[in-house]
Structure formats: C-alpha cells, structure tokens
Scaffold this active site. Structure first.
Site, PDB file in Angstrom:
ATOM      1  CD1 TRP A 365       0.867  -0.370   3.008  1.00  0.00           C
ATOM      2  CD2 TRP A 365      -0.585   1.241   3.499  1.00  0.00           C
ATOM      3  NE1 TRP A 365       1.215   0.130   4.243  1.00  0.00           N
ATOM      4  CE2 TRP A 365       0.336   1.121   4.570  1.00  0.00           C
ATOM      5  CE3 TRP A 365      -1.604   2.191   3.599  1.00  0.00           C
ATOM      6  CZ2 TRP A 365       0.288   1.918   5.712  1.00  0.00           C
ATOM      7  CZ3 TRP A 365      -1.658   2.979   4.736  1.00  0.00           C
ATOM      8  CH2 TRP A 365      -0.720   2.846   5.774  1.00  0.00           C
ATOM      9  CG  ASP A 366       4.840   0.836   1.440  1.00  0.00           C
ATOM     10  OD1 ASP A 366       3.911   0.204   1.978  1.00  0.00           O
ATOM     11  OD2 ASP A 366       6.016   0.746   1.810  1.00  0.00           O
ATOM     12  CD  GLU A 493       2.580  -3.939   9.093  1.00  0.00           C
ATOM     13  OE1 GLU A 493       3.763  -4.150   9.433  1.00  0.00           O
ATOM     14  OE2 GLU A 493       2.191  -3.972   7.911  1.00  0.00           O
ATOM     15  CE  LYS A 605       6.566  -1.919  11.751  1.00  0.00           C
ATOM     16  NZ  LYS A 605       6.354  -3.044  10.799  1.00  0.00           N
ATOM     17  CD  GLN A 606       2.774   1.297  10.224  1.00  0.00           C
ATOM     18  OE1 GLN A 606       3.272   0.255  10.591  1.00  0.00           O
ATOM     19  NE2 GLN A 606       2.586   1.602   8.952  1.00  0.00           N
TER      20      GLN A 606
END
Length: 781
Positions: A365-366, A493, A605-606
């Site tokens: 998906w980046d 994640e 994580k993000q």
C-alpha cells in the site's frame, strides 16, 4: 523511539552524493546510497571490481523490477485461504564486472594503497563517477576513472566507461570484462524485513553465447517459468580474447600503457525477459539493443540521461533555501524514487525500490498512500501507469476475494509482485483489508487532480466498484444499527485482528461513498460506459444504495471522555506499553518481542488514526486533530519508516512547528543518515515520498478535495524559502513561500483557482501570478 545507526558522514552537496574516502565500515551502506536504477534495472553501488571484504559486509546485487521466482509457502499448520505461493525479486547476473590486472596484481582498494579517492552520484546527470589513484603492493601507481549510467530512456540498458592511466610506469595492463550468472539471493535471517527463504541458485543456465566482444547468458527460473537473457558488449581500442566458465563469460583486453597517457574501455549491458517479450525473440532484442547502444556511444547515452533528468527536475524539484543537508536529502529521495518506479503498467514500486532485496521486492500500500501523490503532482504520466498496474491485477484480486469467501467483488493482495497474495503472515497481511480503500483513494485523488473521466470509464470505475463490494461482504450491522467491520488490521502493525479499526472504517466509508458517486457520475455523463461496466461486473441496481447506507452508519470509534478517535474498539482498554522500562536496543519491538506480547499492549508501530487525519482531513476539526495527535504520539514507536512523515504533517497543521520540523528531518534524511539502521539492505521508498508530502501537505498545507485546491503555508524558522511545482487540472502551478509572502504562479495552463488560508485566488494566462503577504495568523493556522 531511537534506532541504532552506523556512524556515517558524507559531504553535503545539494545536487549530488559525494564520497571522498573509501571506508570499509560504511561500504555496505554506501552500496545502497550509490545505487543506480531506471525503474526496471537496479545496480547496487558495488564497485565494478567487486568487494573483497569480510562476508556479510557487501551485497553485490543486480535486480529487475517485476522479474521474480516463485515458491510454495510451507506452513507447519495449514489453513484454508492462506497464501499459497510466494514471489520474490531475483538477484540476476552481474553484468558490470570489470577486473584490472597489473601483471599478477589485481586492482583492489583493500590491497595496496589508495592515494586519492572520490565517488560522486550526480542527481542532474544520473551518472555515478569514481576517480582514484592506487598504488599496488609492488609500487605501481594507477589512475582509474569509472562512469556508470542506467538509462532512463531505455529500460533494458546500462553502460559504464573505464579510463586507465599509468602514473609512474609504462607497461601492460589487462582488463577483464565479465558477466557472472553465479549469483544468489540474500537468505532471510531473524529479521522478517530482509531477504527471502530461497536457498541456492534461482536461475538455471540454458546457454552461453560469445562473439568477438559480446557475451550473453540465457537462463530460466525453476518455478515461475521466466526466461532471461543477460548480455554485454565491450568496446576497446585493442583486440580482446574470450573465455567462459559454466555460469560466466568474459573478455580480456591487454593495453600497453605509456606513463600519463590514458586508455579507455566502454561496456554496455542489457536485460530482456519473457515477462516482456516472447522467449524466442529475447536474444534478438538483446543483440539489437547492444548494437544500437554501441553505435550511439557512451557520451550520447549520458546526454540523453541528462536531458531526461533536466525535464524531471524542471517540474519535480523541491527547492529549500537555508539547509543544505535537507536540500540534499530531498533531492536524493526524489532521484531514488524516479530510479525505482515502474513505468510500464506491468510493474510497480517495491518497498526497497531496486536497491536491495528487503521485503522480497514486493509491492505494498506504500505505493497508493505515500508514493502515488508525489508522482501524481510531479510526473502524472508515471502515476497513471501505477494505476494501470492495479487494473492489470484486477482478475487476481477477484480470485483472491473468492478464496476469502466473498461471493463478488475484488480483494487486492497486501503484498505481491504479479498480483497474487504473497503474505504468509495473515494477521499483518491479508487482514489489512484497508488496501482496497487505499487503492480507491489513489483513484479518487487522480480524478480530483485530473478530472480524467476517460480513465474512470476505461479502468478506474471497475476497480472502485469491485473493491467497494468487499466492505458489504465483510461488514455487518450490530444491534445498535452501526455498520461494523470486524477482525481486520489497520496500518498499525503492532495492533492486529481488531474490530472497527478507525482508519479502516473511515477509509471504507470514503470508498463506499466514492463508489456510489461514480455510479451517479457515469450514469449521467457516460451512460453507455456505465451500462458496459455494470453488465461486465453484474452490478445490481440496489448496490449503490446499500453502499450509501453502510457508509452513513459506519462505526467510527470515539472516546468522549478523552475527546479522541479510538484506534479500534479495544485499543484504549489495553495495558499501555512501558516505554520507560524498554531499553533502546529493544527497538524495533518486532525484533525483540513475540507478536502476541505486542498485540496485548497499547502501543503503535506507526501512524494509524493520525494517518486518517491527513487523508480525510475535512472530516476533523483542528481540536480533534490536536487531541488525536497528542494521544497517539505518546504511544507510537515509529518503528516503521512510514510513520514520521505523517506525524510531521499533522504536527505542522496543529501548530507544533518544532515537532513538525524534527519529524520531517528524520524522514528527509532517513536513508542518508541511516536512522533506522537497515538502509544497507535497501532504501525506504515510502519515507522518501513522505519527504515530498512533508513539504507540500505539511509546511505548504496543500489539500485537494473534490478538485478544489487549497493551501495554508507556514515556513520553518531555519529556512529562507521553499518552492515546488504541482500538476493539477491541466495546469502547472509553482508555489513559493518565503519569510514575508506566499507566491502562486501559473506556469502552464489557461486558468486555475485555489484557496489560500480561506481566501479565493484565481490565476489566468493574463494574470498568472499573485503574491500574498503572510501573517502571524496564517503561521498559526
């Protein structure tokens, strides 16, 4: 949270990357930083002569975007619907090899003495140049200049030029030009981000062909069934002799050097595979390409490269005044993005580009969320090819939906090369259903920026409608009448398999409404096309209404006491992670704790909710954004390289200017400064694109909603100005922000409207530019 990094310092030059001494301690890292590519071929920055340092301190990789081997995924305990086959990008034959021999002494920077050394990767010319003086163990001094280029105009071609000068002797120097097929992929260790599970050679040799100056290898993958022809042609002023081994071929040229009189050799290399052409024609294509390259010559190739890049920088350059290190980082990132992106509609852009084997060369998906905006506004023809890649994979997405028990619709894979799901760990793979909405978002962004209904009629609408169906298939109405989406994983994640992940649900809501709007638009403006699409996918008349109903009743978790959007139904009920008791060497957490340990804690994580604040900006108030940012910043490790850029943008929007700048700097020089400690395995393409987003979306406050363009610019205190261009609605707009004004200039196009901090601005060919005085209120906005 901090990451270990390798001490590393390269001189700062805004238009190039320069290495002024040879340091084995940073060699592995610099192989990535000095890599060259063209979206298809990727050559790591390993010297032509190879590297004789200790094992594990070099990866001499050559990669072809989209050329892969496949293998069965073996599960100790299998289950229905798990991904069955992995695909991984291959390390293909090394065709850049050049050995230099002075008698029985082989040139090797780790032997003898380097008296002078410089290597420069020039972002304007696209040429990697190395210049050095070396004294052999016996005292002979040799001058060596190499130039390497991977053609941006011809995806199959690279070339290198070698100049030799005897500095204190006259005599024979032998140069060996080789192509080596005895290459292997890097094997995965304990880090799931690195390498693949393959062991042994992935290519088997079919034939070796040699001519007077040419050599070619024909090889075939074991399982994916692709054939590859790798070929070289070496041009020198002296005759050469050919030799071959089982998996390699070479030509040897002996020069009689006079002191201080240089001699040169040029080498051309090409790669052609049966993914692009019929197998029977590969050798002919390779031969013709080498013949043309040799006829054109190395200097002509360099001239075409410089011309291509001049056009790219003319439209894509982000100019920063006041911070040379940052300016270098931004241009380095943009240059590598251009080198990494597939432009043929059959390939995409991998997480590591074509610079390393991390994540096995898979596409994520980046592309849609991080990388696509950069190309959409800087080089839209490439953005359209990225969309074409997704359309080419629509049939596989339909097949995957059936495997996941969806009677209709399409479910795109979380990670893939050729379209099939390759993620063996479904909690952080297939469960990330938001991939469907991410792809729909990129199509919506494209439509907003271009107004291209032809694309929607030919491809875009079919993708949007088919993927929207999945939300109805996976979701359900609870007893309170909310539309819920259960057992999914959002962008974070470190939190897997949850109910009503906010990002997923909010993006699904956008997706469902967009799909219904597309039906209305095509029915009104393209009735014939709509009927064709509806018939092709069996669209029921009741479906758009069902999409609108689900969107209107979407469960969007919110905690009124804290005034924040909950990441999911369970996130706030989990035990907070004990950051104070976590030593810095235990980051990233995924390498030091079992997934279940992480999943049971309140830790990110993000960016997750924070990413929704950007992508769906109009749905939140400034107070919402500030409270969400404050809460989630405190529980986010930024172990993902995708995180800092998003936090920078939202920090800028809510007025945290120092935080915005610090997060931005981590993103802008993430690879150059190796802040995540793993750049030696390849660049981080999403973070690279996040740098552009940080300038345009962050400091400039750019948003495009339903075709409406607006800006709310701020200027970091350390800068004198920044400037960038965007393509939108057939126009090319230049944005320049300095200490006193924001200036908008229409460079191409008839007219363009925009909003600056709530003030409407109209640009026309007659009045193409306007300069607006910046105010303290704007800085706080």
């Amino acid at each position: 949270m901090p990451h270990a990094s390798i001490p590393h310092a390269l001189p700062t030059d805004p238009w190039c990357l320069r290495e002024t001494f040879f340091d084995p301690a940073t060699h592995f890292l610099n192989e990535t930083l000095f890599a060259l590519g063209n979206g298809y071929i990727g050559l790591r920055g390993t010297p032509e002569e190879g590297y004789s340092g200790p094992a594990g301190t070099s990866l001499d990789g050559t990669y072809l975007n989209g050329f892969y081997e496949s293998e069965p995924i073996v599960y100790p305990e299998a289950a229905f619907g798990l991904a069955k086959t992995n695909q991984f990008m291959l390390n293909v034959p090394n065709a850049k090899g050049i050995e230099v021999w002075l008698g029985d002494e082989r040139f090797d920077p780790l032997q003898g003495t380097l008296d002078r050394y410089e290597r420069v990767l020039d972002f304007r010319t696209g040429v990697l140049r190395r210049s050095l003086e070396w004294t052999s163990p016996s005292g002979k001094r040799l001058g060596l200049v190499t130039r390497r280029v991977v053609s941006l105009a011809d995806k199959h071609l690279f070339a290198l030029d070698v100049e030799l000068t005897a500095l204190n002797f006259s005599g024979q120097v032998r140069v060996v030009s080789s192509i080596d097929g005895a290459v292997r992929n890097q094997e995965a260790g304990d880090d799931p981000r690195i390498g693949s599970a393959v062991s042994g050679p992935a290519l088997r040799l079919l034939s070796v062909e040699q001519g007077a100056t040419t050599s070619s290898l024909t090889q075939r993958t074991h399982n994916s069934g692709f054939t590859l022809v790798s070929a070289i042609d070496t041009v020198a002023a002296v005759a050469g002799s050919a030799s071959r081994q089982e998996l390699a071929a070479s030509h040897s040229f002996t020069f009689n050097l006079d002191v201080m009189l240089p001699q040169a050799l040029t080498k051309y290399g090409v790669y052609f595979s049966s993914r692009d052409y019929p197998e029977a024609e590969l050798a002919g294509f390779a031969s013709a390409a080498l013949t043309k390259a040799k006829a054109d010559g190395f200097e002509a190739l360099c001239a075409r490269q410089a011309a291509y890049l001049a056009d790219f920088w003319d439209r894509a350059d982000v100019e920063i005044a006041g911070d040379d290190a940052l300016q270098q980082g931004i241009r380095f990132n943009q240059f590598h993005l251009l080198q990494s992106v597939g432009r043929d509609g059959k390939t995409n852009i991998a997480a590591k580009g074509v610079t390393g084997e991390g994540y096995e060369g898979h596409y994520f998906w980046d592309t849609e969320i991080y990388i696509f905006p950069f190309f959409l506004y800087s080089k839209p023809e490439i953005a359209k090819q990225l969309l074409a890649y997704r359309y080419a994979g629509l049939e596989q997405a339909r097949a995957r939906a059936r495997q996941m028990s969806h009677a209709k619709g399409a479910l795109y894979p979380w990670r893939t090369i050729a379209g099939e799901e390759c993620s063996a760990y479904f909690p952080a793979g297939t469960a990330q259903y938001h991939i469907n909405a991410d792809i729909a978002y990129s199509i919506k962004l494209y439509l907003d920026a271009t107004g291209d209904l032809d694309y929607m009629a030919s491809a875009g609408a079919e993708i949007v409608l088919e993927t929207a169906r999945i939300w109805i298939g996976i979701g359900n109405y609870d007893r309170a009448g909310r539309f819920c989406i259960n057992e999914v994983t959002g962008p974070d994640e470190y939190t897997a398999l949850v109910n009503n992940n906010y990002y997923t649900n909010a993006m699904a809501q956008m997706h469902l409404r967009f799909a219904a709007e597309i039906v209305d638009t095509l029915r009104g403006a393209r009735a014939h096309d709509f009927e064709r699409i509806a018939q092709a996918i069996g669209l029921d008349d009741a479906e758009p209404a069902a999409w609108r109903r689900a969107a209107g009743r979407m469960a969007l978790p919110y905690d009124a006491a804290l005034g924040i959007h909950e990441q999911d139904d369970s996130f706030l009920g989990k035990k907070p992670w004990d950051f104070a008791a976590t030593p810095k060497e235990n980051y990233p957490l995924l390498l030091n704790y079992h997934p279940l340990v992480i999943y049971r804690h309140q830790v990110c994580k993000q960016a997750d909710v924070v990413l929704a604040l950007l992508l769906l900006s109009d749905q939140f108030t400034q107070d919402d954004k500030k409270r969400d940012f404050d809460y989630y910043e405190a529980v986010t490790t930024h172990d993902s390289s995708l995180s800092s850029c998003i936090f920078s943008i939202i920090a800028s929007e809510v007025g945290y200017h120092d935080k915005a700048y610090d997060y931005f700097m981590e993103t802008a020089r993430l690879d150059l400064d190796d802040t995540h400690g793993n750049t030696h395995y390849g660049v981080h393409t999403a973070a690279m694109a996040g740098t552009w987003m940080g300038v345009a979306y962050g400091f400039a406050g750019m948003r495009v909603t339903d075709g409406a363009l607006r800006f709310a610019p701020t200027l970091p205190a350390r800068w004198q100005h920044y400037q960038f261009q965007i393509h939108i609605r057939g126009a090319l707009l230049q944005v320049r922000v300095d200490t006193s004004h924001a200036r908008y200039t229409l460079l191409e196009g008839e007219a363009l409207g925009l909003t600056h901090c709530g003030e409407r601005v109209a640009l026309t060919r007659a009045a193409p530019s306007i300069s607006i005085a910046r105010s303290i209120q704007e800085e706080k906005a």
